[in-house]
Design an enzyme around this catalytic site. Structure first.
Site, PDB file in Angstrom:
ATOM      1  N   GLU A  37       0.862  -1.188   0.000  1.00 47.69           N
ATOM      2  CA  GLU A  37       0.000   0.000   0.000  1.00 47.69           C
ATOM      3  C   GLU A  37       0.898   1.237   0.000  1.00 47.69           C
ATOM      4  O   GLU A  37       1.764   1.373   0.853  1.00 47.69           O
ATOM      5  CB  GLU A  37      -0.922  -0.018   1.224  1.00 47.69           C
ATOM      6  CG  GLU A  37      -1.605   1.299   1.561  1.00 47.69           C
ATOM      7  CD  GLU A  37      -2.429   1.887   0.413  1.00 47.69           C
ATOM      8  OE1 GLU A  37      -3.137   1.124  -0.280  1.00 47.69           O
ATOM      9  OE2 GLU A  37      -2.343   3.117   0.192  1.00 47.69           O
ATOM     10  N   CYS A  47     -15.319   6.862   1.190  1.00 49.09           N
ATOM     11  CA  CYS A  47     -16.618   7.541   1.093  1.00 49.09           C
ATOM     12  C   CYS A  47     -16.936   8.322   2.357  1.00 49.09           C
ATOM     13  O   CYS A  47     -17.811   9.175   2.370  1.00 49.09           O
ATOM     14  CB  CYS A  47     -17.736   6.539   0.876  1.00 49.09           C
ATOM     15  SG  CYS A  47     -17.397   5.362  -0.413  1.00 49.09           S
ATOM     16  N   VAL A  84       4.313  -0.079  -5.554  1.00 52.00           N
ATOM     17  CA  VAL A  84       4.737  -1.005  -6.607  1.00 52.00           C
ATOM     18  C   VAL A  84       4.938  -0.166  -7.858  1.00 52.00           C
ATOM     19  O   VAL A  84       4.039   0.566  -8.284  1.00 52.00           O
ATOM     20  CB  VAL A  84       3.692  -2.115  -6.819  1.00 52.00           C
ATOM     21  CG1 VAL A  84       4.042  -2.943  -8.056  1.00 52.00           C
ATOM     22  CG2 VAL A  84       3.631  -3.007  -5.580  1.00 52.00           C
ATOM     23  N   ASN A 311     -15.613  -4.075  -2.552  1.00 50.59           N
ATOM     24  CA  ASN A 311     -15.664  -5.124  -1.539  1.00 50.59           C
ATOM     25  C   ASN A 311     -16.138  -6.453  -2.115  1.00 50.59           C
ATOM     26  O   ASN A 311     -15.567  -7.507  -1.832  1.00 50.59           O
ATOM     27  CB  ASN A 311     -16.597  -4.704  -0.399  1.00 50.59           C
ATOM     28  CG  ASN A 311     -15.865  -3.923   0.672  1.00 50.59           C
ATOM     29  OD1 ASN A 311     -15.146  -4.492   1.471  1.00 50.59           O
ATOM     30  ND2 ASN A 311     -16.023  -2.604   0.666  1.00 50.59           N
ATOM     31  N   TYR A 432     -46.286  -2.587   4.888  1.00 52.49           N
ATOM     32  CA  TYR A 432     -47.099  -1.397   5.131  1.00 52.49           C
ATOM     33  C   TYR A 432     -47.528  -1.284   6.584  1.00 52.49           C
ATOM     34  O   TYR A 432     -48.069  -2.219   7.156  1.00 52.49           O
ATOM     35  CB  TYR A 432     -48.347  -1.398   4.246  1.00 52.49           C
ATOM     36  CG  TYR A 432     -49.426  -0.477   4.787  1.00 52.49           C
ATOM     37  CD1 TYR A 432     -49.167   0.892   4.914  1.00 52.49           C
ATOM     38  CD2 TYR A 432     -50.654  -0.965   5.212  1.00 52.49           C
ATOM     39  CE1 TYR A 432     -50.129   1.748   5.451  1.00 52.49           C
ATOM     40  CE2 TYR A 432     -51.621  -0.119   5.744  1.00 52.49           C
ATOM     41  CZ  TYR A 432     -51.346   1.229   5.871  1.00 52.49           C
ATOM     42  OH  TYR A 432     -52.280   2.074   6.403  1.00 52.49           O
ATOM     43  N   TRP A 440     -50.510   2.425  -0.241  1.00 58.78           N
ATOM     44  CA  TRP A 440     -49.772   2.122  -1.465  1.00 58.78           C
ATOM     45  C   TRP A 440     -48.388   2.734  -1.268  1.00 58.78           C
ATOM     46  O   TRP A 440     -48.237   3.953  -1.272  1.00 58.78           O
ATOM     47  CB  TRP A 440     -50.419   2.756  -2.704  1.00 58.78           C
ATOM     48  CG  TRP A 440     -51.648   2.084  -3.222  1.00 58.78           C
ATOM     49  CD1 TRP A 440     -52.931   2.388  -2.903  1.00 58.78           C
ATOM     50  CD2 TRP A 440     -51.722   1.008  -4.183  1.00 58.78           C
ATOM     51  NE1 TRP A 440     -53.789   1.571  -3.601  1.00 58.78           N
ATOM     52  CE2 TRP A 440     -53.075   0.720  -4.393  1.00 58.78           C
ATOM     53  CE3 TRP A 440     -50.754   0.260  -4.879  1.00 58.78           C
ATOM     54  CZ2 TRP A 440     -53.505  -0.280  -5.273  1.00 58.78           C
ATOM     55  CZ3 TRP A 440     -51.190  -0.729  -5.756  1.00 58.78           C
ATOM     56  CH2 TRP A 440     -52.546  -0.994  -5.945  1.00 58.78           C
ATOM     57  N   ARG A 448     -47.491   1.636 -10.648  1.00 59.56           N
ATOM     58  CA  ARG A 448     -48.850   1.698 -11.196  1.00 59.56           C
ATOM     59  C   ARG A 448     -48.924   2.747 -12.286  1.00 59.56           C
ATOM     60  O   ARG A 448     -49.482   2.515 -13.351  1.00 59.56           O
ATOM     61  CB  ARG A 448     -49.801   2.061 -10.042  1.00 59.56           C
ATOM     62  CG  ARG A 448     -51.129   1.383 -10.084  1.00 59.56           C
ATOM     63  CD  ARG A 448     -51.897   1.696  -8.816  1.00 59.56           C
ATOM     64  NE  ARG A 448     -52.064   3.127  -8.602  1.00 59.56           N
ATOM     65  CZ  ARG A 448     -52.498   3.685  -7.467  1.00 59.56           C
ATOM     66  NH1 ARG A 448     -52.803   2.917  -6.441  1.00 59.56           N
ATOM     67  NH2 ARG A 448     -52.631   4.984  -7.363  1.00 59.56           N
TER      68      ARG A 448
END
Lengths: 466, 466
Positions: A37, A47, A84, A311, A432, A440, A448
């Site tokens: 690294e 993030c 590297v 990941n 719900y 809905w 819909r």
């Protein structure tokens, strides 16, 4: 016969997921693992950097899920601050340089995992390499940026690029009381959203006090006598004072090493890999921001720099090179972010992307609430669906709203993944109760309405007889 | 030829969705629509009643999405306070009684929608019909219950049954400062959850100050000299003082009228309907809490009383009888609720249900957070997955957690609907950003662990050779 040797280039999500999976399946007697690294940190959440800059996350260490020491405890020879600088795929060695000591040496491998991540896109303009111009790809980048802000001399910040990272850093700087301007070539921020959704994002950004300069590019970064950035000049001729410039134009896969080594790239510019994360070079695997993935809807190869893919891909590479079997089946373009209290998310194809992929489609937009309309705290949610003509197949979805709105995108992502038609989506047995949704669910209302649009289009006279 | 005649029995979700869809497709010249409702209210959210009782919803009118007047404006002859007392399927008439005037009359139909909903299960114990014993199925029930509470003389409330409604009403009464006890035969509340998840619910209920009497039934309701309930006696011999008793034992489909009329019921006791919501009686449709549905995982017929199904089924019936084509493809047992700040949800089969359906399965339980672990406000979330042996097919999921935990059940519901294996679920392109989830969304972590469990089971020696 001695232990096999695995070398990993890159100590973040993809590389270290691969190393950990391989270690899980093969003990130290069977497999020696060396991981390089370049930076100081391993296995961190890039993030999360904007939230550390803003102060929402207090301690940088919290962004690190596994330190170099922990990896070493897990039997991985973790070498940080080591870059590297070359790969010899014929000899199966990598050339490493100790960034502090300066020593260079070769390290042999049987299997290599290439996980170098991405580098920020840098517009080729004068001054772009000046002091005071920062990327936010690595935790070292983030630490440098935050140190600069903590120095106390920064007042004006210009963010080049109004994508996810650009806006997240803009908000972080705004929270710190700075004067922030975002410059972007698109008409609305986060250009991966359709403009009608992008307008909401633009409003939210302006409402929090961040200035937006849209439909304008960067022409030059003006530097002072000390070589430090002092202003950004835009293509249209504006001069924006800037003590600090942040690159938020998105990223490019970091493939320089691979290109030099002859590891083939794909049409998108990322490293070409198969479903098992094998490159076309013998013994070389790749994963994370540097590889290209299949977009399951467009069929195109795309580079998507996102920790969640990194990941998963690292896990797949590690299982396979550890002797198991796993595949990475591609992406569908799901993304989410928060701008102040505005939540936005998308999955599948935008209108422009659907068009480019050759689909004919209809769209539907609905406004609803995140809880039952009468329930305290019910927040606004707008959904936009894109469905294929005739078949009704769901091709894309975008959500913009307030608290608890955007995470609903996952339901639509799962529906798209399964190639569902909007007709079937509206029948889904979603949960719900008044504290969680209207009777809905907004997802179902949108389906819909999209179904009605598909139906109406099918009944309309065909405009291409013959 | 004159207009066709549609008669609807039941003025809530299912019935009025059917009426509205039919009206949308057929104007008043083509179709006359008469709708009967026994109560005063139409198209309301029965699920919202507990929140009106608690005061979270201030005004009862907010629970009504469409008043009788609105339905009349839409060209529907809406007759409230009118009970249908008989159906003659041969003559195609219903017998109606005006509950205020007392007048009885026949109303002819070409199509009939039977949408009478459900009635609360009443244990057959002495005193069950005493004054002070309330159901919470209709808005009239809710109004009566709230009036009783507003009267100010209620101090001790006993809820019979610790299911969703029972706990919601318990919390509402607790918020009002009353002494509340819930009695249930199960070992843990909401018996549709596995006991390991149910323990969390029990803790949350107790923590808010509600007393739980579990693994105990109701033997008798003791009444005072005035015929008013004064206490509940349990099977184990406890005496629980009660000024008010609420029936929270769940519901039975309201099928008395249908049975008398010879409209066939199914094995579950609900009205038997096909995918288009047709009963086996000519011209008779049915929808909502009174019908049975196919459970897509067990293959069994089940009665699930839930507003979301009622709305969908009513829509399907209305489209079909209006000359269109739509189907209701069944349920998978999704449910969600909130107990104080604890969120719980389920979908698919529980362990017991999977067992009864003849599946062999493995389970996986994971603890994670709703946002990135380092992000402010990250809350606990526990997921339990049930996956079929060998195939890895996802059979069921349960979630328990705090803010923003439970709605993730919809992703798993969509995965189950599509018969996904846990191996594929873990590859789903779900949204990720630190304010919304860890880099591995809890859903993906759970799928990964379930996959490991499937894998481990497949490698174990077969316990049934031969």
């Amino acid at each position: 016969m001695g232990a096999q040797r695995l070398v990993v280039i890159g100590g973040d999500a993809a590389g270290m997921s691969a190393a950990s999976q391989a270690r899980k399946r093969r003990g130290p007697d069977e497999l020696t693992i060396v991981a390089f690294e370049r930076g100081r940190y391993t296995s961190y959440s890039a993030c999360g950097i904007p939230y550390w800059i803003s102060g929402a996350v207090e301690d940088m260490d919290k962004l690190v899920s596994r330190t170099p020491e922990k990896h070493r405890d897990n039997g991985i020879d973790m070498r940080t601050r080591t870059e590297v600088i070359a790969i010899d795929v014929a000899a199966r060695t990598v050339r490493a340089r100790d960034l502090d000591g300066g020593r260079e040496y070769d390290e042999p491998y049987d299997d290599l995992v290439y996980a170098t991540g991405s580098v920020p896109a840098r517009p080729p303009v004068p001054g772009i390499d000046a002091a005071g111009v920062y990327g936010v790809q690595t935790l070292d980048d983030g630490a440098a940026l935050r140190a600069e802000l903590d120095g106390g001399h920064v007042q004006h910040v210009v963010i080049i690029g109004g994508g996810y990272i650009g806006l997240e850093v803009a908000e972080a700087c705004q929270v710190r009381g700075l004067d922030v301007t975002v410059v972007d070539r698109s008409a609305t921020p986060v250009g991966t959203f359709d403009p009608d959704v992008g307008e909401f994002i633009a409003d939210a950004v302006r409402n929090m006090g961040v200035k937006l300069v849209m439909s304008d590019g960067v022409a030059e970064i003006e530097t002072g006598a000390d070589g430090q950035a002092v202003a950004v000049h835009t293509a249209s001729g504006r001069r924006l004072p800037a003590d600090l410039v942040v690159l938020g134009l998105g990223v490019r896969p970091n493939v320089a090493l691979a290109r030099e080594a002859g590891i083939p790239l794909g049409p998108s510019g990322g490293i070409a890999v198969d479903h098992r994360m094998r490159t076309q070079a013998e013994g070389v695997w790749a994963a994370g921001d540097c590889v290209e993935s299949i977009h399951r809807l467009s069929g195109q190869r795309v580079v998507v720099a996102l920790g969640t893919h990194a990941n998963k891909q690292g896990r797949v590479a590690g299982i396979n090179l550890g002797g198991g079997y796993a595949t990475f089946p591609g992406v569908i373009g799901t993304a989410i972010t928060k701008v102040c209290d505005l939540e936005v998310a998308r999955t599948g194809l935008s209108e422009r992307e659907a068009d480019e992929a050759g689909y004919r489609f209809v769209t539907a937009v609905v406004d609803s609430t995140t809880k039952a309309g009468y329930f305290p705290g019910a927040a606004q949610i707008r959904l936009k669906l894109i469905a294929e003509q005739r078949t009704g197949r769901l091709l894309g979805a975008q959500i913009v709203g307030r608290e608890d709105a955007a995470k609903r995108i996952d339901v639509l992502a799962t529906a798209i993944w399964n190639e569902m038609d909007v007709d079937e989506v509206l029948s889904l047995d979603l949960s719900y109760a008044p504290p969680f949704s209207p009777v809905w669910d907004p997802v179902l209302i949108a389906a819909r309405k999209a179904f009605d649009a598909v139906d109406a289009e099918a009944r309309s006279p065909d405009d291409q007889p013959g």
